[in-house]
Design an enzyme around this catalytic site. Structure first.
Site, PDB file in Angstrom:
ATOM      1  N   ARG A 105       0.854  -1.192   0.000  1.00  0.00           N
ATOM      2  CA  ARG A 105       0.000   0.000   0.000  1.00  0.00           C
ATOM      3  C   ARG A 105       0.890   1.243   0.000  1.00  0.00           C
ATOM      4  O   ARG A 105       1.712   1.414   0.905  1.00  0.00           O
ATOM      5  CB  ARG A 105      -0.889  -0.013   1.253  1.00  0.00           C
ATOM      6  CG  ARG A 105      -1.681   1.250   1.398  1.00  0.00           C
ATOM      7  CD  ARG A 105      -2.625   1.256   2.599  1.00  0.00           C
ATOM      8  NE  ARG A 105      -3.205   2.584   2.641  1.00  0.00           N
ATOM      9  CZ  ARG A 105      -3.222   3.396   3.692  1.00  0.00           C
ATOM     10  NH1 ARG A 105      -2.753   2.983   4.857  1.00  0.00           N
ATOM     11  NH2 ARG A 105      -3.715   4.603   3.600  1.00  0.00           N
ATOM     12  N   TYR A 339      -4.287   1.799  15.916  1.00  0.00           N
ATOM     13  CA  TYR A 339      -3.051   1.780  16.700  1.00  0.00           C
ATOM     14  C   TYR A 339      -3.258   1.585  18.198  1.00  0.00           C
ATOM     15  O   TYR A 339      -2.482   0.913  18.842  1.00  0.00           O
ATOM     16  CB  TYR A 339      -2.272   3.089  16.479  1.00  0.00           C
ATOM     17  CG  TYR A 339      -1.681   3.197  15.084  1.00  0.00           C
ATOM     18  CD1 TYR A 339      -0.406   2.732  14.822  1.00  0.00           C
ATOM     19  CD2 TYR A 339      -2.423   3.730  14.030  1.00  0.00           C
ATOM     20  CE1 TYR A 339       0.145   2.793  13.553  1.00  0.00           C
ATOM     21  CE2 TYR A 339      -1.886   3.794  12.751  1.00  0.00           C
ATOM     22  CZ  TYR A 339      -0.605   3.326  12.512  1.00  0.00           C
ATOM     23  OH  TYR A 339      -0.074   3.372  11.257  1.00  0.00           O
ATOM     24  N   GLU A 403      -3.559  -0.248   8.088  1.00  0.00           N
ATOM     25  CA  GLU A 403      -2.391   0.139   8.893  1.00  0.00           C
ATOM     26  C   GLU A 403      -2.550  -0.399  10.301  1.00  0.00           C
ATOM     27  O   GLU A 403      -3.635  -0.343  10.884  1.00  0.00           O
ATOM     28  CB  GLU A 403      -2.251   1.661   9.048  1.00  0.00           C
ATOM     29  CG  GLU A 403      -1.665   2.371   7.875  1.00  0.00           C
ATOM     30  CD  GLU A 403      -1.558   3.882   8.106  1.00  0.00           C
ATOM     31  OE1 GLU A 403      -1.348   4.319   9.263  1.00  0.00           O
ATOM     32  OE2 GLU A 403      -1.688   4.615   7.110  1.00  0.00           O
TER      33      GLU A 403
END
Ligand code: GBH
Length: 528
Positions: A105, A339, A403
């Protein structure tokens, strides 16, 4: 049993009691592998890695401008050279080959394609660069997944007001259209925007990111409004003009922390945590995945606070019925960046801003491990809860984790290479993804590690390293070195998860541990 064994049992019992987390979210490690068609990827973004800020006709973007003004970025670092990936992409591809990822990506720098942001300024050299990158990836059997907008807006469009000016909807669509036309025959995975939340909050709310605007109760909402409409328009362009021939998929990537009620048995905390989820993820996900409009709880909160201020309308703009129809359903999958986690309590705030409109306050459990970034506490179980939230609220979409990763503090290169804490992070978080798939039936189809390389971490400059590969930013050649975590991820990909290789001995082991704990607890009770 000898006395020392009794002692060991007591110790073990105490430790196992301590390990039971007070809020009960952490669960046992799950051995097992991912579904056969699950895929592994790694990610970067243009401004963070490319460098080459003023070559081959590229125009200025807002991060060029923001970094070149002293005082905005830690250490006055800039992306002028970064990892020099504009020139060194072949090396990057070798690293990916070694990792064994099937996908990569990356993002396109809009100002390389349209130096002044508009199609009148079309620059073939920009297309040529990305076409070479795509060809090189494909020659190595790596599938490209392209983000059109990872925060580097052409400066000329910012000079018109940036995302608070709705003419950007058309300009973004022109840019997206040209990318689909030129690269679409070779690329079939597209993301319109990366983390519009960060664009609008850090860029237009608190001013911690380019363009550095601080209008937290107004421009923040207008920015989001324009971006949602821009996403929808580009999605429809792909859908009507290119899908039939190119047969790809297009979506958006939203970032979300998990927001856990501070006290799960207090309904006020539960409601505040839900408001916080709706203000962050729901802000974008609700219009796109549910009904074309913002979450009710968010609209009501901003409206009420606006009225209390004496305004005659909400500070949050509203969509027309036609716009809602245009926005609703503009997804082929759910792109998710994640995250960390926070605990949430209700709180009345005095001022008017996106943060305060939600009347919630974030708390971090002091027991959560730190990372190299103050905002990022290591809380693996939050990812599993977030994935269930996405499934329950947005219609059981295919989820691509676009991510997930961590920075860690290190003083020397040696330290940075021996990144056990990053291995622990990946092991813990990826295991929660496995639990989400196997135990909760969430349809996660891919996992992307952020990041392939240490790179320009926005306003934190080069101080916070998220890479699987170390980059020496003091060396003009920007050499890359695999960290221990790269080797770990390589093995994990090879194993396609966490196969249980210990067989029977593990079961026996845990039976002994179990017995010991029970004994220990009895002893503890006896002696207390
Ligand atoms: C992602 O943002 C981004 O997509 C990626 O580009 C980035 O490198 C990565 O995560 C790691 O941060 O305290 O004002 O300095 C995740 C959201 C945005 C959270 C920046 C932390 C720090 C803001 N992150 N933010 S500030």
């Amino acid at each position: 049993m000898r006395l020392s064994q009794v002692g060991a049992c007591v110790l073990l019992a105490v430790v196992s009691i301590q390990l039971v987390p007070c809020k009960g979210q952490a669960t046992e490690f799950l051995f097992g592998t991912f579904p056969d068609n699950f895929w592994w990827s790694t990610a970067t973004s243009s401004y963070q890695i490319e460098g080459a800020w003023n070559v081959s006709g590229k125009g200025l973007n807002i991060w060029d401008t923001y970094c070149h003004v002293g005082g905005n970025v830690n250490n006055n670092d800039t992306g002028d050279v970064a990892c020099d990936s504009y020139n060194k992409y072949d090396e990057d591809i070798k690293l990916m080959k070694e990792l064994g990822v099937s996908h990569y990506r990356f993002s396109i720098s809009w100002a390389r394609i349209f130096p002044d942001g508009t199609k009148a300024s079309y620059n073939q050299a920009g297309i040529d660069h990305y076409e070479k990158l795509v060809d090189a990836l494909k020659a190595n059997d790596i599938i490209p997944m392209i983000t059109l907008y990872h925060w580097d807006l052409p400066q000329a469009l910012q000079d018109m007001g940036g995302w608070t000016n709705e003419s950007l909807i058309g300009h973004f669509n022109d840019y997206a259209d040209v990318m689909f036309e030129k690269l679409g025959p070779k690329v079939d995975l597209w993301l319109t925007f990366n983390e519009p939340f960060v664009v609008c909050w850090l860029g237009y709310g608190v001013g911690a990111h380019a363009p550095g605007i601080k209008e937290a109760g107004t421009s923040t909402y207008e920015c989001a409004h324009t971006i949602i409409k821009s996403h929808a328009k580009a999605w429809h362009t792909y859908d009507t003009k290119y899908r039939a021939t190119q047969k790809g998929k297009i979506g958006i990537t939203l970032d979300s922390d998990w927001k856990e009620a501070f006290n799960a048995s207090n309904p006020d905390d539960v409601a505040a945590a839900d408001r916080a989820m709706q203000f962050k993820l729901g802000w974008f996900a609700h219009p796109i995945f549910v009904n074309g409009d913002y979450p009710e709880v968010m609209k009501a909160a901003v409206y009420n606070k606006s009225m209390a201020q004496g305004l005659d309308a909400s500070r949050q703009p509203s969509f027309t019925e036609a716009e809602k129809q245009e926005i609703k359903g503009t997804h082929d999958f759910f792109g998710l960046n994640h995250y960390t986690t926070q605990l949430i309590e209700p709180r009345d705030w005095e001022f008017e801003s996106w943060e305060q409109d939600q009347e919630a306050k974030e708390i971090r459990d002091p027991s959560w491990p730190d990372s190299g970034s103050d905002w990022l506490k290591v809380v693996p179980w939050g990812l599993r809860k977030l994935l269930s939230f996405v499934k329950d609220n947005y219609g059981n979409q295919e989820i691509i984790i676009t991510e997930n990763g961590v920075s860690i503090q290190s003083n020397t290169k040696e330290d940075a290479l021996n990144d056990q804490a990053r291995i622990d992070y990946y092991r813990g978080y990826i295991n929660e993804v496995l639990k989400a798939i196997r135990l909760d039936n969430v349809n996660v189809i891919a996992y992307t590690a952020w990041s392939l390389l240490d790179n320009f971490e926005w306003s934190r400059g080069y101080a916070e390293r998220f890479g699987l590969h170390y980059v020496d930013f003091d060396d003009p050649a920007r050499p890359r070195t695999a960290k221990e975590s790269a080797k770990y991820i390589k093995q994990l990909i090879k194993d396609h998860g966490f196969p249980d290789t210990s067989g029977g001995s593990k079961k026996q082991g845990s039976a002994i541990v179990g017995l010991c704990s029970v004994l220990g607890v009895i002893l503890l009770k006896l002696f207390n």
